[in-house]
Design a protein around this motif. Structure first.
Motif, PDB file in Angstrom:
ATOM      1  N   TRP A  80       0.692  -1.153   0.036  1.00  0.00           N
ATOM      2  CA  TRP A  80       0.041  -0.005  -0.009  1.00  0.00           C
ATOM      3  C   TRP A  80       0.884   1.240   0.030  1.00  0.00           C
ATOM      4  CZ3 TRP A  80      -0.995   4.308   3.006  1.00  0.00           C
ATOM      5  CH2 TRP A  80      -1.629   4.973   2.578  1.00  0.00           C
ATOM      6  N   TYR A  94       2.560   1.720  -3.321  1.00  0.00           N
ATOM      7  CA  TYR A  94       1.673   2.102  -4.381  1.00  0.00           C
ATOM      8  C   TYR A  94       1.535   3.413  -4.295  1.00  0.00           C
ATOM      9  CZ  TYR A  94      -2.413   2.309  -7.279  1.00  0.00           C
ATOM     10  OH  TYR A  94      -3.732   2.884  -8.063  1.00  0.00           O
ATOM     11  N   ASN A  95       0.976   3.837  -3.219  1.00  0.00           N
ATOM     12  CA  ASN A  95       0.544   5.261  -2.836  1.00  0.00           C
ATOM     13  C   ASN A  95       1.538   6.365  -2.987  1.00  0.00           C
ATOM     14  OD1 ASN A  95      -2.420   5.318  -2.308  1.00  0.00           O
ATOM     15  ND2 ASN A  95      -1.833   3.563  -1.213  1.00  0.00           N
TER      16      ASN A  95
END
Length: 89
Positions: free
Chosen positions: A81, A84-85
């Motif tokens: 996460w 990706y962010n």
């Protein structure tokens, strides 16, 4: 401290200085270059716990997982996460 928490295995001497004890890390992430330790723990009451320090794009991100049933899966999900962010910026 980073040199200690990044070690997969090391030996310590007991108080007499005669007996060596082999210590192995239970942190499967310490072999990853961007991870610098930090702490694992498991008990029936607290379940699985994990603290990781992750370096990415000049940032140090502290990942803390408490009371988990699967700290490895949870850590991988959080790191994915984060990766990706940060790419969305």
């Amino acid at each position: 401290t980073e040199e200690i928490v990044r070690q997969e295995r090391f030996a310590i001497l007991d108080i007499s200085g005669k007996n060596s004890h082999d210590i192995r890390s239970t942190n499967p992430f310490i072999t990853r270059e961007e991870i610098s330790g930090v702490k694992t723990g498991t008990s029936p009451e607290a379940k699985e716990n994990l603290i990781l320090s992750k370096e990415i794009e000049g940032l140090t991100i502290l990942i803390v997982i408490l009371g988990s049933d699967d700290r490895i899966q949870d850590a991988n999900s959080l790191m994915n996460w984060i990766d990706y962010n940060l790419q969305l910026k």
